[in-house]
Design an enzyme around this catalytic site. Structure first.
Site, PDB file in Angstrom:
ATOM      1  N   TYR A  15       0.810  -1.232   0.000  1.00  0.00           N
ATOM      2  CA  TYR A  15       0.000   0.000   0.000  1.00  0.00           C
ATOM      3  C   TYR A  15       0.839   1.276   0.000  1.00  0.00           C
ATOM      4  O   TYR A  15       0.477   2.247   0.663  1.00  0.00           O
ATOM      5  CB  TYR A  15      -0.947   0.008   1.215  1.00  0.00           C
ATOM      6  CG  TYR A  15      -2.167  -0.857   0.993  1.00  0.00           C
ATOM      7  CD1 TYR A  15      -3.283  -0.349   0.343  1.00  0.00           C
ATOM      8  CD2 TYR A  15      -2.200  -2.172   1.418  1.00  0.00           C
ATOM      9  CE1 TYR A  15      -4.399  -1.136   0.124  1.00  0.00           C
ATOM     10  CE2 TYR A  15      -3.322  -2.972   1.204  1.00  0.00           C
ATOM     11  CZ  TYR A  15      -4.419  -2.444   0.557  1.00  0.00           C
ATOM     12  OH  TYR A  15      -5.517  -3.205   0.346  1.00  0.00           O
ATOM     13  N   TYR A 141     -14.823  -4.106   3.216  1.00  0.00           N
ATOM     14  CA  TYR A 141     -13.449  -4.527   2.930  1.00  0.00           C
ATOM     15  C   TYR A 141     -13.220  -5.872   3.606  1.00  0.00           C
ATOM     16  O   TYR A 141     -13.436  -6.012   4.811  1.00  0.00           O
ATOM     17  CB  TYR A 141     -12.420  -3.504   3.444  1.00  0.00           C
ATOM     18  CG  TYR A 141     -11.010  -4.007   3.230  1.00  0.00           C
ATOM     19  CD1 TYR A 141     -10.422  -3.958   1.968  1.00  0.00           C
ATOM     20  CD2 TYR A 141     -10.280  -4.589   4.272  1.00  0.00           C
ATOM     21  CE1 TYR A 141      -9.141  -4.452   1.753  1.00  0.00           C
ATOM     22  CE2 TYR A 141      -9.004  -5.090   4.054  1.00  0.00           C
ATOM     23  CZ  TYR A 141      -8.443  -5.018   2.797  1.00  0.00           C
ATOM     24  OH  TYR A 141      -7.179  -5.531   2.578  1.00  0.00           O
ATOM     25  N   ASP A 234     -17.497 -10.811   9.336  1.00  0.00           N
ATOM     26  CA  ASP A 234     -16.054 -10.623   9.254  1.00  0.00           C
ATOM     27  C   ASP A 234     -15.646  -9.716  10.413  1.00  0.00           C
ATOM     28  O   ASP A 234     -15.722  -8.499  10.321  1.00  0.00           O
ATOM     29  CB  ASP A 234     -15.707 -10.011   7.885  1.00  0.00           C
ATOM     30  CG  ASP A 234     -14.220  -9.708   7.744  1.00  0.00           C
ATOM     31  OD1 ASP A 234     -13.491  -9.859   8.735  1.00  0.00           O
ATOM     32  OD2 ASP A 234     -13.811  -9.310   6.639  1.00  0.00           O
ATOM     33  N   LYS A 275      -6.403 -10.187  12.822  1.00  0.00           N
ATOM     34  CA  LYS A 275      -5.836  -8.972  13.427  1.00  0.00           C
ATOM     35  C   LYS A 275      -5.502  -9.090  14.930  1.00  0.00           C
ATOM     36  O   LYS A 275      -4.383  -9.426  15.269  1.00  0.00           O
ATOM     37  CB  LYS A 275      -6.727  -7.777  13.135  1.00  0.00           C
ATOM     38  CG  LYS A 275      -6.746  -7.461  11.638  1.00  0.00           C
ATOM     39  CD  LYS A 275      -6.923  -6.000  11.325  1.00  0.00           C
ATOM     40  CE  LYS A 275      -6.528  -5.705   9.900  1.00  0.00           C
ATOM     41  NZ  LYS A 275      -7.635  -5.674   8.942  1.00  0.00           N
TER      42      LYS A 275
HETATM   43  C1  LIG Z   1      -7.753  -6.300   7.548  1.00  0.00           C
HETATM   44  C2  LIG Z   1      -9.019  -6.945   7.237  1.00  0.00           C
HETATM   45  C3  LIG Z   1      -9.077  -8.118   6.463  1.00  0.00           C
HETATM   46  C4  LIG Z   1      -7.854  -8.715   5.841  1.00  0.00           C
HETATM   47  O1  LIG Z   1      -6.951  -9.191   6.794  1.00  0.00           O
HETATM   48  P1  LIG Z   1      -5.419  -9.390   6.391  1.00  0.00           P
HETATM   49  O2  LIG Z   1      -4.820 -10.044   7.584  1.00  0.00           O
HETATM   50  O3  LIG Z   1      -4.879  -8.029   6.127  1.00  0.00           O
HETATM   51  O4  LIG Z   1      -5.394 -10.246   5.181  1.00  0.00           O
HETATM   52  C5  LIG Z   1     -10.301  -8.716   6.270  1.00  0.00           C
HETATM   53  N1  LIG Z   1     -11.409  -8.189   6.782  1.00  0.00           N
HETATM   54  C6  LIG Z   1     -11.411  -7.074   7.532  1.00  0.00           C
HETATM   55  C7  LIG Z   1     -12.691  -6.568   8.108  1.00  0.00           C
HETATM   56  C8  LIG Z   1     -10.219  -6.409   7.775  1.00  0.00           C
HETATM   57  O5  LIG Z   1     -10.226  -5.287   8.492  1.00  0.00           O
END
Ligand SMILES: *Cc1c(COP(=O)(O)O)cnc(C)c1O
Length: 433
Positions: A15, A141, A234, A275
């Site tokens: 990025y 996202y 997610d 995360k």
């Molecule tokens: C960051 C993120 C992802 C992707 O995770 P990575 O570990 O960067 O591949 C997927 N979904 C959400 C909601 C995110 O914030």
């Protein structure tokens, strides 16, 4: 040659558009602070892309990894298992809704999403009614791999790949009362082609820190249940206390009419986690699913197997780190900190809501965000982010605005004095634009 020169010769950073300012060499990090090669301290006000929930180098996570390191680094997870992975599954399931039954390990947030999508698509194939339509929210996202890109809102991140991404039906923004989102969702569900719905619960993160109501989230999930279509939440960003509750989707239970239904009737079918999972130490992803979904794979017919697995699936060091992070999250002091940050953010939000360069200030748990009033278009590419980032950095604060969206997402250990420095840096940056 300096470190920066050596870096710039051979390394391609994520990025970072061509011509970006050179990266800053960091030699160590502890709690909320990054220490640069030349000894400067910088407050990591976004927890290093939202992962370091307990701050950097938490001694208990360090110790858990060290202890595990002496015993085993890694073992193939097909045909083998280990206590840290089992313990972690038990830990996660103790916090996930009671309908969640199985934990599948992968490496990061994007893979957690890929796995969830593949499970849902194969679920329909396995039960003998193939379905392939995926429904997602506008401006979502979900990561940078192909399935995750397809499910994400389409924009500058995904444009070069547009023709190769699978079709997704996008629901209008859930902001406001969510009425249009629900109407559109019902139209799609009625077609009986939807394999799954995927969404970020309560906060659309990378899409601009857009916060929507638990009521809308709950209505979406209940509608999915009515049509028997799996709903994937997610929680890669929102999990592990970020929004003030263990999971963001826990907040739907605050509604009495939801409590009246059994938890099963309002709980998402699959969760994606990453995360904060390991407290910002080692990469790891988790996809959990309900027993009903899992049962469609519980067959001796080989083609019903989930043929998915990564070399480092359930890495034992990552599991040990995640268990240590989980233990820290189980302590009252962590939740006191989350509450303290939330109150502090609220005061800050109140104090700047009338600022002429600030609009749409919003706050949820440890997140506070606002849009900068600019003449430029509202987009990730809005150059105002560079000014804000640079002015804050001058003052020893690291922020990384999403275009004109400025947000703070600090580690839970950030001190009140550090928070004040972050707020002051933002005010100074607003003066410069
Ligand atoms: C960051 C993120 C992802 C992707 O995770 P990575 O570990 O960067 O591949 C997927 N979904 C959400 C909601 C995110 O914030």
């Amino acid at each position: 040659m300096t470190l920066i020169e050596r870096d710039q010769r051979h390394i391609w950073h994520p990025y970072q558009p061509f011509g970006s300012v050179p990266p800053i060499p960091i030699s160590s990090a502890h709690a909320s602070l990054l220490v640069t090669e030349d000894g400067r301290e910088i407050i990591d006000a976004i927890s290093s892309w939202w992962v370091s929930i307990h701050g950097h180098a938490h001694p208990r996570i360090t110790q858990a990894i060290n202890t595990q390191l002496a015993k085993m680094h890694h073992v193939i997870f097909a045909g083998f298992t280990h206590e840290p992975a089992i313990q972690l599954a038990e830990n996660l399931l103790s916090k996930l809704p009671s309908n969640q039954s199985k934990i599948f390990y992968s490496d990061n947030g994007s893979t957690a999403v890929e796995v969830a999508l593949k499970i849902c698509l194969q679920y329909w194939a396995n039960i003998g009614f193939p379905r392939t339509a995926v429904i997602a929210l506008e401006d979502g996202y979900h990561g940078d791999t192909f399935g995750a890109m397809s499910a994400s809102g389409q924009g500058v991140f995904t444009k070069p790949f547009r023709d190769l991404l699978f079709d997704v039906a996008y629901l209008p923004s859930p902001l406001g009362d969510g009425g249009r989102t629900l109407e559109a969702l019902e139209v799609h569900l009625k077609k009986e082609t939807a394999a799954c719905v995927i969404l970020e619960p309560l906060v659309q993160g990378a899409g601009g820190m857009r916060i929507y109501s638990p009521r809308t989230l709950r209505s979406i999930i209940i509608l999915c249940k009515q049509y028997h279509v799996p709903c994937i939440v997610d929680e890669v960003m929102t999990g592990f206390g970020r929004t003030g509750t263990f999971f963001a989707s826990d907040q739907i239970n605050e509604y009495s009419d939801c409590a009246a239904k059994s938890e099963e009737q309002c709980s998402p079918d699959l969760f994606c986690l990453s995360k904060g999972l390991t407290g910002g130490t080692l990469p790891m992803g988790v996809t959990s699913c309900s027993e009903e979904i899992y049962q469609s794979f519980a067959s001796t017919e080989a083609h019903k197997t989930l043929f998915h697995g990564h070399s480092f699936t359930a890495n034992v060091l990552a599991c040990a780190a995640a268990n240590a992070s989980f233990a820290i999250l189980s302590e009252t002091s962590t939740w006191t900190n989350i509450g303290r940050i939330s109150s502090s953010h609220q005061l800050f939000a109140d104090s700047i809501k009338a600022h002429p360069k600030v609009k749409n200030i919003r706050q949820l748990g440890t997140l506070v965000a606002f849009d900068v009033v600019t003449s430029g278009a509202s987009s990730y590419a809005n150059p105002v982010k560079h000014t804000i980032q640079a002015v804050c950095l001058e003052r020893g604060v690291f922020l990384r605005p999403l275009g004109e969206v400025v947000y703070i997402l600090p580690p839970y250990c950030i001190t009140n004095a550090e928070l004040q420095r972050v707020y002051q840096a933002i005010l100074a940056a607003l003066d410069e634009i």
